[in-house]
Design an enzyme around this catalytic site. Structure first.
Site, PDB file in Angstrom:
ATOM      1  N   ASP A 223      -6.574 -10.797 -20.261  1.00  0.00           N
ATOM      2  CA  ASP A 223      -7.543 -10.429 -18.880  1.00  0.00           C
ATOM      3  C   ASP A 223      -5.889  -9.457 -17.647  1.00  0.00           C
ATOM      4  O   ASP A 223      -4.835 -10.280 -17.899  1.00  0.00           O
ATOM      5  CB  ASP A 223      -8.332 -11.025 -17.482  1.00  0.00           C
ATOM      6  CG  ASP A 223      -9.919 -11.275 -18.351  1.00  0.00           C
ATOM      7  OD1 ASP A 223     -10.106 -11.033 -19.307  1.00  0.00           O
ATOM      8  OD2 ASP A 223     -10.471 -12.648 -17.981  1.00  0.00           O
ATOM      9  N   ASP A 225      -5.688  -9.095 -15.271  1.00  0.00           N
ATOM     10  CA  ASP A 225      -5.750  -9.399 -13.740  1.00  0.00           C
ATOM     11  C   ASP A 225      -4.773 -10.846 -13.647  1.00  0.00           C
ATOM     12  O   ASP A 225      -4.546 -11.664 -12.468  1.00  0.00           O
ATOM     13  CB  ASP A 225      -7.009  -9.673 -12.728  1.00  0.00           C
ATOM     14  CG  ASP A 225      -8.323  -9.684 -13.314  1.00  0.00           C
ATOM     15  OD1 ASP A 225      -7.284 -10.837 -14.352  1.00  0.00           O
ATOM     16  OD2 ASP A 225      -9.209 -10.023 -13.071  1.00  0.00           O
ATOM     17  N   GLU A 288     -19.543 -14.862 -22.636  1.00  0.00           N
ATOM     18  CA  GLU A 288     -18.847 -14.350 -23.515  1.00  0.00           C
ATOM     19  C   GLU A 288     -17.685 -15.664 -24.511  1.00  0.00           C
ATOM     20  O   GLU A 288     -17.354 -15.965 -25.516  1.00  0.00           O
ATOM     21  CB  GLU A 288     -18.090 -12.967 -24.188  1.00  0.00           C
ATOM     22  CG  GLU A 288     -16.785 -12.787 -23.193  1.00  0.00           C
ATOM     23  CD  GLU A 288     -16.831 -13.052 -21.937  1.00  0.00           C
ATOM     24  OE1 GLU A 288     -15.979 -12.690 -21.435  1.00  0.00           O
ATOM     25  OE2 GLU A 288     -18.087 -12.879 -20.931  1.00  0.00           O
ATOM     26  N   ASP A 289     -16.835 -15.897 -22.867  1.00  0.00           N
ATOM     27  CA  ASP A 289     -16.088 -17.000 -23.499  1.00  0.00           C
ATOM     28  C   ASP A 289     -16.590 -18.230 -24.010  1.00  0.00           C
ATOM     29  O   ASP A 289     -16.224 -19.114 -24.853  1.00  0.00           O
ATOM     30  CB  ASP A 289     -15.404 -17.809 -22.140  1.00  0.00           C
ATOM     31  CG  ASP A 289     -14.606 -16.549 -21.899  1.00  0.00           C
ATOM     32  OD1 ASP A 289     -13.457 -15.866 -22.720  1.00  0.00           O
ATOM     33  OD2 ASP A 289     -14.235 -16.196 -20.305  1.00  0.00           O
ATOM     34  N   HIS A 318      -9.409  -8.819  -6.442  1.00  0.00           N
ATOM     35  CA  HIS A 318     -10.018  -7.604  -6.410  1.00  0.00           C
ATOM     36  C   HIS A 318     -11.518  -7.683  -6.698  1.00  0.00           C
ATOM     37  O   HIS A 318     -12.566  -9.039  -6.958  1.00  0.00           O
ATOM     38  CB  HIS A 318     -10.150  -7.070  -8.384  1.00  0.00           C
ATOM     39  CG  HIS A 318     -10.209  -7.445  -9.439  1.00  0.00           C
ATOM     40  ND1 HIS A 318     -11.034  -7.526  -9.440  1.00  0.00           N
ATOM     41  CD2 HIS A 318     -10.333  -8.555  -9.643  1.00  0.00           C
ATOM     42  CE1 HIS A 318     -11.407  -8.493 -10.625  1.00  0.00           C
ATOM     43  NE2 HIS A 318     -10.564  -9.032 -10.810  1.00  0.00           N
ATOM     44  N   ARG A 320     -16.020  -7.387  -7.219  1.00  0.00           N
ATOM     45  CA  ARG A 320     -15.901  -6.718  -8.900  1.00  0.00           C
ATOM     46  C   ARG A 320     -16.118  -5.825  -8.982  1.00  0.00           C
ATOM     47  O   ARG A 320     -16.582  -5.101  -8.742  1.00  0.00           O
ATOM     48  CB  ARG A 320     -17.774  -7.690  -8.917  1.00  0.00           C
ATOM     49  CG  ARG A 320     -18.212  -8.022 -10.505  1.00  0.00           C
ATOM     50  CD  ARG A 320     -19.544  -8.342 -10.436  1.00  0.00           C
ATOM     51  NE  ARG A 320     -19.379  -9.739  -9.815  1.00  0.00           N
ATOM     52  CZ  ARG A 320     -18.373 -11.158 -10.770  1.00  0.00           C
ATOM     53  NH1 ARG A 320     -18.444 -11.223 -11.718  1.00  0.00           N
ATOM     54  NH2 ARG A 320     -18.782 -12.358 -10.397  1.00  0.00           N
TER      55      ARG A 320
END
Length: 379
Positions: A223, A225, A288-289, A318, A320
């Protein structure tokens, strides 16, 4: 009486001079024949030692002994221009040296720093990051110049509307990866449009497109971030699928649950194909993970992780993302991984490639991946 003595003295002097001249003449003759015999000996050894290569050497009548170097084995040789070999020099006098082979990169690179200070308050720009990383080549690629890595690593980032985060990610990760002696390329997989985000499908796209660009054998999925807080968390593949981000500040630097496989993970090409890649049908946030974790365990593999002190990450705070709301179907899908993983994955991937642009620090791949299917009606 004095004249007689003077005459005898002159006679002795003349005899001495003649004797010295004779001695000098004998010495010169000895030296002459000695030098001549040495030259003849060198000439004979040179002709007799050519062996199988004799047919390649033409016979010449001119040799130059006056310009021989102090450490030369043979006297200088001057052929005519028509008789020069392709190299212009006899093979014995060639000064060409074979370059030393590059050694393999060490398992633990010596230039690692360890714990890093990660902050997001300072202003960041692409120009600054580019100045900081002059050794990174077009497309965000780097190869260590002083050693040979065992793996070639593609780092794949699912992306949409995160330019601010990308600057920090590139700022921190490029130096870390270089210190880790990683041979890598960075691929930003940008989902076009404003339909529901699909992280896992973008990762499948990244795997497919990266292999079109280079022969990668390791894939790190990250990801944008998440920034590692320790460069000893080595970004390469392991004997088992690797989960890197095991201790995020978001979760109090703890693993939230045993089956968590989110944030940053890595699989070799063989491991990725064994689980049929990632699922394509998780639209929106979440699930999904856990599906990927199920695929790994169902295929007889185990997840490996770094030490909790090394696997620390900071997340850029941040809100969503719009059109990335939690997926209400994720729990039902996770329970059916065993039934769906053979038909839903890299083998069933469909998308439309729109553009590939290579920037100084990364490769941007923009794609259209479709829309989620309509939700079934309740009741």
């Amino acid at each position: 009486m004095s004249r007689l003595m003077l005459g005898r003295t002159l006679e002795r002097v003349c005899k001495a001079v003649l004797l010295l001249c004779l001695v000098h003449f004998l010495i010169m003759m000895i030296l002459y024949f000695d030098v001549y015999s040495q030259r003849f000996d060198i000439f004979s050894r040179f002709n007799n030692g050519r062996g199988a290569n004799a047919s390649r050497w033409p016979h010449h009548s001119y040799y130059n002994y006056s310009g021989a170097r102090p450490n030369a084995t043979f006297p200088s040789y001057i052929p005519s221009s028509e008789q020069l070999l392709p190299s212009g020099k006899p093979e014995q006098n060639s000064t060409h040296t074979t370059p030393k082979p590059i050694p393999p990169c060490p398992e633990v690179p010596p230039g690692l720093v360890g714990r890093l200070l990660i902050e997001f308050s300072s202003l960041m720009s692409m120009e600054r990051v580019q100045r900081e990383n002059p050794n990174v080549t077009e497309g965000g690629k780097y190869t260590p110049p002083d050693c040979r890595p065992k793996q070639k690593v593609a780092i794949i980032i699912p992306f949409r509307h995160r330019e601010h985060h990308l600057k920090y990610w590139l700022h921190y990760l490029h130096p870390i990866l270089r210190r880790q002696k990683i041979d890598y390329g960075i691929y930003i997989i940008n989902q076009l449009g404003e339909d529901t985000f699909n992280r896992a499908k973008l990762l499948n796209v990244g795997y497919t497109e990266a292999l079109k660009d280079a022969e990668y054998d390791c894939f790190i999925f990250s990801d944008v971030d998440l920034i590692p807080m320790d460069d000893r968390n080595l970004y390469h593949c392991y004997d088992q699928p690797r989960h890197f981000a095991i201790a995020m500040d978001k979760f109090g630097f703890r693993l939230p649950y045993a089956g968590y496989f989110g944030g940053v993970s890595g699989l070799s090409k063989k491991q990725f194909l064994k689980i049929n890649g990632f699922p394509n049908e998780y639209w929106g946030w979440g699930g999904e993970d856990d599906d990927i974790y199920n695929r790994i365990t169902l295929n007889g593999m185990k997840v490996s992780r770094p030490d909790v002190k090394i696997g620390r990450y900071r997340m850029i705070k941040h809100e969503r993302d719009k059109h990335n709301e939690p997926n209400p179907q994720r729990f039902n899908k996770i329970q059916n991984t065993k039934n769906t993983m053979r038909k839903d994955g890299i083998s069933s991937l469909m998308y439309r490639l729109v553009s590939i642009k290579k920037y100084p620090l990364y490769t941007n791949i923009s794609v259209e991946i479709g829309k989620p299917p309509p939700r079934p009606l309740r009741g």
